[in-house]
Scaffold this active site. Structure first.
Site, PDB file in Angstrom:
ATOM      1  N   ASP A  58      -8.768  -4.731  -6.764  1.00 16.93           N
ATOM      2  CA  ASP A  58      -8.431  -3.979  -5.745  1.00 16.93           C
ATOM      3  C   ASP A  58      -8.782  -2.188  -5.973  1.00 16.93           C
ATOM      4  O   ASP A  58      -8.588  -1.655  -6.768  1.00 16.93           O
ATOM      5  CB  ASP A  58      -6.793  -2.813  -5.804  1.00 16.93           C
TER       6      ASP A  58
ATOM      7  N   SER B 133       1.039  -1.035   0.268  1.00 20.84           N
ATOM      8  CA  SER B 133       0.053   0.059  -0.057  1.00 20.84           C
ATOM      9  C   SER B 133       0.486   1.264  -0.736  1.00 20.84           C
ATOM     10  O   SER B 133       1.322   1.464  -1.272  1.00 20.84           O
ATOM     11  CB  SER B 133      -0.835  -0.339   1.148  1.00 20.84           C
TER      12      SER B 133
ATOM     13  N   HIS C  88      -7.148  -5.397  -1.767  1.00 22.47           N
ATOM     14  CA  HIS C  88      -6.188  -4.815  -1.585  1.00 22.47           C
ATOM     15  C   HIS C  88      -5.369  -5.464  -0.513  1.00 22.47           C
ATOM     16  O   HIS C  88      -5.147  -5.353   0.390  1.00 22.47           O
ATOM     17  CB  HIS C  88      -5.994  -3.661  -0.704  1.00 22.47           C
TER      18      HIS C  88
END
Length: 633
Positions: free
Chosen positions: A576, A491, A608
């Site tokens: 995602d 991330s 994600h």
């Protein structure tokens, strides 16, 4: 706490001295899958009446919910499976009354979660929010009402969440509170009444309040987003609140809060080093119980003698472990206790507080010996501008802490933080002989407002320098082999990985980007609709596409691919919603157009981060080979 878009000290002298100590034999090498496989049994929960034990274990390779009479706990007798999820693991669940359990599920990692109920008697499974393309969550499980729950979802408007009361027996929905368009969060009192809400105009926040549900909401106070007054509990009579506030101060602290004056009242607790923002509540005794101070490690602070007595009794029975109560009966006399530390996910126990009796239920990962795992040690170092950066260093067992291959692992968020505790990724890497450095760079939460604000418009700049300075600190101390340093993150940590090999390509021998941002312009345009209320705030924190165009261009790795020379491995979930696949695609395409080889793993059934066990195995196996190839001597 501050809005988090995604989820995104040991002294130098001690480290140097450690290198002179005689080193034991290298630790046993464990199979990769032993670190990441689902537990044979875990996620123990208790029904409110204490008659039923719930737990999860694999069924057709997916984690599903099972129940058992409490008198049979610890045996295989009376076990009954009540869910049959085959597409994805159930991530968590809890009892609703004594006959039902509730959990959430999404589809392929798209994060459009549905609230699902299973009847432990009949085995019936029902989707309580069967609305396609809708994201739902449980606002209040209404523990004193066996027939209803409060749910918020965005079926009516994908950008906002309304509150509904759902009858779990009929599935009927009743609108309780409709979002006018600017409410970003709802809050219920002890009776499950929606009494407060938070709004934003993008950069200013307003706390709304009403004495009863029949009254309209009225504004209590407004602050800039840099200040927070967040409700963390209600007094026993539900007439006043407890808040976590940093209004007029650097560190968030706990206060009583009177809605009639709209001001912080009695100080409940503060800490000079870190924010304090959690507050425990005993529903049985109708009193606040504790908070947590997390500087180097999470430490409880008690306000209630009963809670402290139980904690001390458990610590005496389980020395050397952190204690977490994961579930309890309605009378709070029987509970599920987790005992864990930085080297093991530990064991789970059934604890009878009246009898002071502890019964072991299961080891979460008996395949790996705690003694073979590495210690996670709190560390600190000084950034180039004098700011103290705190974090954790995990050194491989059985080798001298000198000239080691190192994995630098910046966390996601970025407005989050790394914590001390068991992490299978970290232990796996240490087991393979790598030292692992995790740093809470500026912007990491928990260290006060000034430290958080120091990250504003510093993506790829001072925030990245904090990571670089951590690497240089390890090199200076002689711990890191400067030719064998890799960077790996997910991330925002994936963005920091890409930015690290863009800004300081000479520093890293390898890089692994996992669902990371690559282009700040396209990232800000592709956020989910329910993040739109925060877009102005994110612009202040990250940068404006027009006013800060030059800066955002310079700090977008995909737009500076010509600088990258470090071997790169990229992993991405196709569904995602937070860091969309296009972020990884453009990074990989930009490098491949230059003839640079990039390993690229895409999973069509993930979002994600990879949640499915088989995808995790494949990812970590590929990462292990990639790191070994580029960090070997």
């Amino acid at each position: 706490m501050h809005f988090k878009p995604w989820l995104l000290a040991l002294t130098s002298a001690t480290l140097i001295a450690a290198s002179t100590i005689a080193v034991a034999q290298p630790a046993k090498t464990y199979p990769l899958r032993d670190f990441f496989k689902n537990p044979a049994q875990g996620y123990f929960r208790l029904s409110p009446d204490g008659k039923t034990l719930g737990f999860m274990q694999p069924h057709e390779s997916r984690m599903n919910i099972f129940v058992q009479p409490i008198g049979k706990a610890g045996s295989t007798e009376g076990v009954k499976r009540i869910t049959s999820e085959t597409a994805r693991d159930i991530s968590n669940y809890f009892f609703k009354g004594s006959q039902h359990v509730l959990y959430t599920k999404d589809f392929g990692g798209d994060e459009n979660f549905h609230v699902v109920m299973a009847d432990i008697v009949t085995g019936k499974v029902q989707d309580l929010t069967p609305h396609e393309g809708t994201k739902a969550s449980i606002l209040d499980d209404l523990p004193d009402d066996d027939d209803h729950i409060l749910v918020e979802h965005n079926r009516r408007d994908k950008g906002v969440f309304d509150v509904y009361r759902i009858n779990i027996r009929t599935g009927a929905e009743t609108l309780v509170a409709q979002n006018p368009g600017n409410i970003t969060g709802w809050n219920t009192d002890h009776a499950g009444k929606v009494r407060a809400a938070g709004t934003t105009d993008g950069v200013n926040k307003t706390l709304l309040y009403r004495a009863t549900e029949s009254e309209p909401f009225k504004p209590l106070l407004s602050t800039n987003f840099r200040e927070s007054v967040d409700i963390v509990g209600w007094t026993a009579d539900s007439k006043a609140m407890y808040v976590a506030s940093n209004r007029g101060r650097d560190k968030t602290a706990l206060f009583e809060f009177d809605p009639n004056t709209a001001r912080e009242g009695r100080l409940v607790y503060e800490n000079a080093n870190v924010d304090v923002s959690s507050l425990g509540w005993s529903r049985a005794r109708k009193t606040i119980t504790q908070t947590v101070v997390n500087f180097e490690k999470a430490e409880p602070v008690f306000f209630d003698g009963t809670s402290e007595r139980i904690y001390k009794a458990l610590k005496n029975k389980l020395p050397g472990y952190e204690i977490v109560v994961q579930s309890s009966t309605k009378d709070e006399q029987t509970m599920i206790v987790a005992a864990l530390n930085d080297r093991t996910p530990g064991a789970r126990y059934l604890y009878d507080a009246r009898a002071d009796k502890l019964t072991k239920l299961a080891e979460i990962n008996p395949a790996i010996a705690e003694a073979d795992m590495a210690e996670m040690k709190p560390v600190s170092y000084t950034a180039r501008d004098g700011l103290t950066i705190r974090g954790y260093l995990t050194l491989p067992r059985g080798v001298a802490p000198k000239n080691l291959p190192v994995i630098v692992n910046p966390h996601g968020g970025p407005w989050a933080r790394d914590n001390w505790g068991y992490n299978p990724e970290i232990q796996f890497l240490a087991n393979r002989g790598y030292a692992v450095l995790q740093m809470n760079f500026r912007g990491s939460t928990g260290y006060g407002r000034k430290f958080w604000e120091a990250s504003f418009k510093q993506w790829g700049l001072a925030m990245q320098d904090d990571i670089t300075d951590g690497v240089n600190w390890l090199i200076k101390e002689g711990i890191a082999d400067p030719k064998r340093v890799a960077i790996y993150g997910a991330s925002y940590g994936g963005y920091a990985t890409l930015m690290g090999v863009t800004k300081t390509p000479e520093l890293y021998a390898a890089a692994v980007d996992y669902v990371g941002v690559s282009n700040l312009f396209t990232f800000m345009k592709s956020i989910p609709p329910y993040w739109k209320p925060f877009l102005d705030m994110m612009t202040e924190m990250v940068g404006d596409a027009e006013k800060d165009k030059a800066q955002l261009t310079a700090t977008s790795p995909a737009l500076n691919a010509e600088r990258i020379k470090t071997p790169l491995f990229v992993a991405q979930g196709a569904k995602d919603p937070r860091v969309v696949k296009a972020e990884s695609d453009q990074m990989v395409d930009a490098l491949r157009k230059r003839g640079v080889a990039v390993e690229y793993m895409v999973k069509d059934n993930e979002g994600h981060g990879f949640r499915l066990q088989e995808n995790q195995f494949e990812f970590y196996e590929a990462m292990e080979k990639f790191l070994a190839k580029h960090l070997k001597r």
